[in-house]
Design an enzyme around this catalytic site. Sequence first.
Site, short mmCIF file in Angstrom:
data_model
loop_
_atom_site.label_atom_id
_atom_site.label_comp_id
_atom_site.label_asym_id
_atom_site.label_seq_id
_atom_site.Cartn_x
_atom_site.Cartn_y
_atom_site.Cartn_z
CD GLN A 78 -2.61 -1.25 2.60
OE1 GLN A 78 -3.14 -0.27 3.13
NE2 GLN A 78 -2.59 -2.44 3.15
N1 LIG Z 1 -6.90 -14.55 -10.07
C1 LIG Z 1 -5.85 -14.39 -9.25
N2 LIG Z 1 -5.97 -13.65 -8.15
C2 LIG Z 1 -4.89 -13.53 -7.35
C3 LIG Z 1 -3.65 -14.17 -7.64
N3 LIG Z 1 -2.77 -13.86 -6.66
C4 LIG Z 1 -3.43 -13.08 -5.79
N4 LIG Z 1 -4.71 -12.89 -6.18
C5 LIG Z 1 -5.75 -12.10 -5.49
O1 LIG Z 1 -5.31 -10.74 -5.45
C6 LIG Z 1 -5.65 -10.13 -4.21
C7 LIG Z 1 -4.40 -9.61 -3.52
O2 LIG Z 1 -3.54 -10.69 -3.16
P1 LIG Z 1 -2.40 -10.54 -2.05
O3 LIG Z 1 -1.55 -11.75 -2.13
O4 LIG Z 1 -2.96 -10.19 -0.73
O5 LIG Z 1 -1.62 -9.27 -2.62
P2 LIG Z 1 -0.36 -8.50 -1.99
O6 LIG Z 1 0.48 -8.10 -3.14
O7 LIG Z 1 0.27 -9.32 -0.95
O8 LIG Z 1 -1.04 -7.20 -1.37
P3 LIG Z 1 -0.49 -6.26 -0.17
O9 LIG Z 1 -0.15 -7.16 0.98
O10 LIG Z 1 -1.61 -5.32 0.15
O11 LIG Z 1 0.70 -5.52 -0.68
C8 LIG Z 1 -6.38 -11.23 -3.40
O12 LIG Z 1 -7.77 -11.09 -3.61
C9 LIG Z 1 -5.88 -12.51 -4.03
O13 LIG Z 1 -6.77 -13.62 -3.87
C10 LIG Z 1 -3.56 -14.95 -8.84
O14 LIG Z 1 -2.53 -15.54 -9.20
N5 LIG Z 1 -4.70 -15.03 -9.62
#
Ligand SMILES: Nc1nc2c(ncn2[C@@H]2O[C@H](COP(=O)(O)OP(=O)(O)OP(=O)(O)O)[C@@H](O)[C@H]2O)c(=O)[nH]1
Length: 205
Positions: A78
Site C-alpha cells: 500500500q
Molecule cells: N486470479 C488471481 N488472483 C490472485 C492471484 N494472486 C493473488 N490474487 C488475489 O489478489 C488479491 C491480492 O492478493 P495478495 O496476495 O494479498 O496481494 P499483496 O500483493 O500481498 O497485497 P499487499 O499485501 O496489500 O501488498 C487477493 O484477492 C488474491 O486472492 C492470482 O494468481 N490469480
Amino acid sequence: MFSLFYGLWKYLFSKTEFHVLILGIDKAGKTTLLEKLKSLYSNLEGLSPDRIVPTVGLNIGRLEVLNAKLVFWDLGGQPGLRSIWEKYYEEAHAVIYVIDAACPSKFEDSKSALEKVLRHEDLQGAPLLVLANKQDLPEAVSAEELSRYLDLKKLDERVYMFEAVSGYDGMGIKNSVEWLVDIMERSKRTEILRARAGGAGLRSA
Ligand SMILES: Nc1nc2c(ncn2[C@@H]2O[C@H](COP(=O)(O)OP(=O)(O)OP(=O)(O)O)[C@@H](O)[C@H]2O)c(=O)[nH]1
Ligand SMILES: [Mg+2]
C-alpha cells in the site's frame, strides 16, 4: 590441513542464506505467491487465498530451493507502506517484483514504484525477477507485453528476467524461482554481501 581448508570452504560457501525481497504495489499478489511457494517447496500447506489479508508488517518464508536456503521477505505494497521497503535493501540478495498482469490501470503505479526501487543505491547489482502475475485470468497480459509496457531504463548492468506466473495455480513459479537461485549463486552481489558478512564476523571476533 585438508580438513582445515574444507572447514573454511564449508563456512564460506555452504551456509549462504539468500534474502529475497518480494515487492510490488498492493494487491499484486505477493503474499499469495509466497504461500504458493511454501506449498511447492515444503510439506507445509500454504494459506489458501481466501485467508490472506493485506500485508501491513512483514511476512517471512524460509524455504529450501535446489539445496539453497532462501529467506523471503514479503512486504506490504500500500502507498503508505512503501517507504519501509528500503530498510531491507542493503541485506537483500535479489528482488522479486510482482505485478498484477490483469489490471492495466495499475501498470503506471507499478512501473514508477519499480523504477524507484531500481534507482536505490542499496540495491545495486541485485538480480531482478519481474513476475507478470494472475495469468489464470483471461485478461492477463503476457510477460513480453508487460516488459514492453514497462520499458525499464535502469536495467543496463542488472541481471533480470520477466516471467508469467499465477499464484493461484502455480504456473511459472518453480521455473522462475529456480532461475533466481542459480543467478544468486553466481552473482557479484552475493559475493559482496558474503564478504561484508565475513568482515563483520572478523571484526566482532
Ligand atoms: N486470479 C488471481 N488472483 C490472485 C492471484 N494472486 C493473488 N490474487 C488475489 O489478489 C488479491 C491480492 O492478493 P495478495 O496476495 O494479498 O496481494 P499483496 O500483493 O500481498 O497485497 P499487499 O499485501 O496489500 O501488498 C487477493 O484477492 C488474491 O486472492 C492470482 O494468481 N490469480
Ligand atoms: Mg501481502
